[in-house]
Design a protein around this motif. Structure first.
Motif, PDB file in Angstrom:
ATOM      1  N   LYS A 152      41.448  30.322  37.177  1.00 33.85           N
ATOM      2  CA  LYS A 152      40.058  31.328  37.312  1.00 33.85           C
ATOM      3  C   LYS A 152      39.267  30.817  38.330  1.00 33.85           C
ATOM      4  O   LYS A 152      38.901  31.474  39.331  1.00 33.85           O
ATOM      5  N   TYR A 153      39.316  29.381  38.631  1.00 35.44           N
ATOM      6  CA  TYR A 153      38.464  28.686  39.783  1.00 35.44           C
ATOM      7  C   TYR A 153      39.206  29.142  41.097  1.00 35.44           C
ATOM      8  O   TYR A 153      38.597  29.617  41.999  1.00 35.44           O
ATOM      9  N   ASN A 154      40.707  28.943  41.020  1.00 32.84           N
ATOM     10  CA  ASN A 154      41.235  29.058  42.158  1.00 32.84           C
ATOM     11  C   ASN A 154      41.226  30.641  42.693  1.00 32.84           C
ATOM     12  O   ASN A 154      41.256  31.055  44.079  1.00 32.84           O
ATOM     13  N   LEU A 155      41.168  31.503  41.582  1.00 29.02           N
ATOM     14  CA  LEU A 155      41.069  33.004  41.820  1.00 29.02           C
ATOM     15  C   LEU A 155      39.706  33.217  42.671  1.00 29.02           C
ATOM     16  O   LEU A 155      39.710  33.975  43.529  1.00 29.02           O
ATOM     17  N   LEU A 176      37.819  31.307  44.558  1.00 27.59           N
ATOM     18  CA  LEU A 176      38.069  30.669  45.709  1.00 27.59           C
ATOM     19  C   LEU A 176      38.768  31.713  46.654  1.00 27.59           C
ATOM     20  O   LEU A 176      38.396  32.028  47.980  1.00 27.59           O
ATOM     21  N   LEU A 177      39.834  32.246  46.274  1.00 25.84           N
ATOM     22  CA  LEU A 177      40.744  33.333  46.977  1.00 25.84           C
ATOM     23  C   LEU A 177      39.702  34.508  47.237  1.00 25.84           C
ATOM     24  O   LEU A 177      39.624  35.081  48.243  1.00 25.84           O
ATOM     25  N   TYR A 178      38.914  34.666  46.086  1.00 31.57           N
ATOM     26  CA  TYR A 178      38.063  36.093  46.553  1.00 31.57           C
ATOM     27  C   TYR A 178      37.013  35.536  47.481  1.00 31.57           C
ATOM     28  O   TYR A 178      36.604  36.462  48.393  1.00 31.57           O
ATOM     29  N   PHE A 179      36.594  34.547  47.554  1.00 35.80           N
ATOM     30  CA  PHE A 179      35.476  34.039  48.590  1.00 35.80           C
ATOM     31  C   PHE A 179      36.153  33.970  49.813  1.00 35.80           C
ATOM     32  O   PHE A 179      35.553  34.389  50.792  1.00 35.80           O
ATOM     33  N   ASP A 180      37.382  33.499  49.946  1.00 38.27           N
ATOM     34  CA  ASP A 180      37.853  33.688  51.288  1.00 38.27           C
ATOM     35  C   ASP A 180      38.193  34.877  51.700  1.00 38.27           C
ATOM     36  O   ASP A 180      37.977  34.951  52.989  1.00 38.27           O
ATOM     37  N   ASP A 181      38.415  35.851  50.941  1.00 38.33           N
ATOM     38  CA  ASP A 181      38.218  37.145  51.274  1.00 38.33           C
ATOM     39  C   ASP A 181      37.076  37.968  51.670  1.00 38.33           C
ATOM     40  O   ASP A 181      36.992  39.181  51.761  1.00 38.33           O
ATOM     41  N   ASN A 222      47.196  38.261  42.944  1.00 38.30           N
ATOM     42  CA  ASN A 222      47.985  38.798  41.456  1.00 38.30           C
ATOM     43  C   ASN A 222      48.568  37.895  40.949  1.00 38.30           C
ATOM     44  O   ASN A 222      48.665  38.165  39.681  1.00 38.30           O
ATOM     45  N   GLU A 223      48.999  36.712  41.427  1.00 40.09           N
ATOM     46  CA  GLU A 223      49.642  35.905  40.596  1.00 40.09           C
ATOM     47  C   GLU A 223      48.817  35.009  39.883  1.00 40.09           C
ATOM     48  O   GLU A 223      48.970  34.595  38.569  1.00 40.09           O
ATOM     49  N   TYR A 224      47.549  34.676  40.210  1.00 43.85           N
ATOM     50  CA  TYR A 224      46.710  34.046  39.370  1.00 43.85           C
ATOM     51  C   TYR A 224      46.085  35.215  38.518  1.00 43.85           C
ATOM     52  O   TYR A 224      45.890  34.426  37.368  1.00 43.85           O
ATOM     53  N   LYS A 225      46.006  36.318  38.386  1.00 44.58           N
ATOM     54  CA  LYS A 225      45.841  37.434  37.712  1.00 44.58           C
ATOM     55  C   LYS A 225      46.800  37.373  36.560  1.00 44.58           C
ATOM     56  O   LYS A 225      46.401  37.440  35.316  1.00 44.58           O
ATOM     57  N   LEU A 226      48.027  37.235  36.891  1.00 47.51           N
ATOM     58  CA  LEU A 226      49.113  37.361  35.952  1.00 47.51           C
ATOM     59  C   LEU A 226      49.086  36.164  35.177  1.00 47.51           C
ATOM     60  O   LEU A 226      49.142  36.050  33.674  1.00 47.51           O
ATOM     61  N   ALA A 227      48.999  34.907  35.663  1.00 49.97           N
ATOM     62  CA  ALA A 227      48.620  33.746  34.963  1.00 49.97           C
ATOM     63  C   ALA A 227      47.589  33.762  33.723  1.00 49.97           C
ATOM     64  O   ALA A 227      47.610  33.340  32.896  1.00 49.97           O
ATOM     65  N   ILE A 228      46.394  34.291  34.499  1.00 46.92           N
ATOM     66  CA  ILE A 228      45.368  34.419  33.366  1.00 46.92           C
ATOM     67  C   ILE A 228      45.530  35.314  32.278  1.00 46.92           C
ATOM     68  O   ILE A 228      45.115  35.340  31.205  1.00 46.92           O
ATOM     69  N   SER A 229      46.347  36.533  32.677  1.00 47.17           N
ATOM     70  CA  SER A 229      46.431  37.398  31.696  1.00 47.17           C
ATOM     71  C   SER A 229      47.544  36.686  30.351  1.00 47.17           C
ATOM     72  O   SER A 229      47.301  37.182  29.313  1.00 47.17           O
TER      73      SER A 229
END
Length: 86
Positions: A24-27, A29-34, A8-15
């Motif tokens: 975006k890259y880190n986001l 990676l988080l989705y990959f981790d999930d 959610n924090e990365y999505k906020l930063a991207i928005s």
């Protein structure tokens, strides 16, 4: 998911900054981790298009592998090796 707060924090930063590639890259990676590989691909593909990073290409290729898209996975691994042959 265990990464929901960070996602959610990365999505906020991207928005607030749609060009924030690191977010975006880190986001991705988080989705990959999930294990949400389809969502991870969306963000990792964009990071790969705008950088020449073997690490980025390799992580995107891993997503394709997990999704059973072996042709794309192989192409990504080859591109990563070309960018960083050692």
């Amino acid at each position: 998911s265990k990464n929901e707060l960070a996602i959610n924090e990365y999505k906020l930063a991207i928005s607030s900054d749609p060009q924030f590639l690191e977010a975006k890259y880190n986001l991705g990676l988080l989705y990959f981790d999930d294990k949400n590989y389809a969502e991870a691909v969306k963000y990792l593909e964009e990071a790969c298009r705008k950088t020449n990073s073997a690490e980025h290409e390799c992580n995107l290729a891993l997503c394709y592998e997990r999704l059973g898209q072996m042709d794309k996975a192989l192409a990504g691994f080859k591109k990563a090796l070309k960018l960083e042959p050692h």
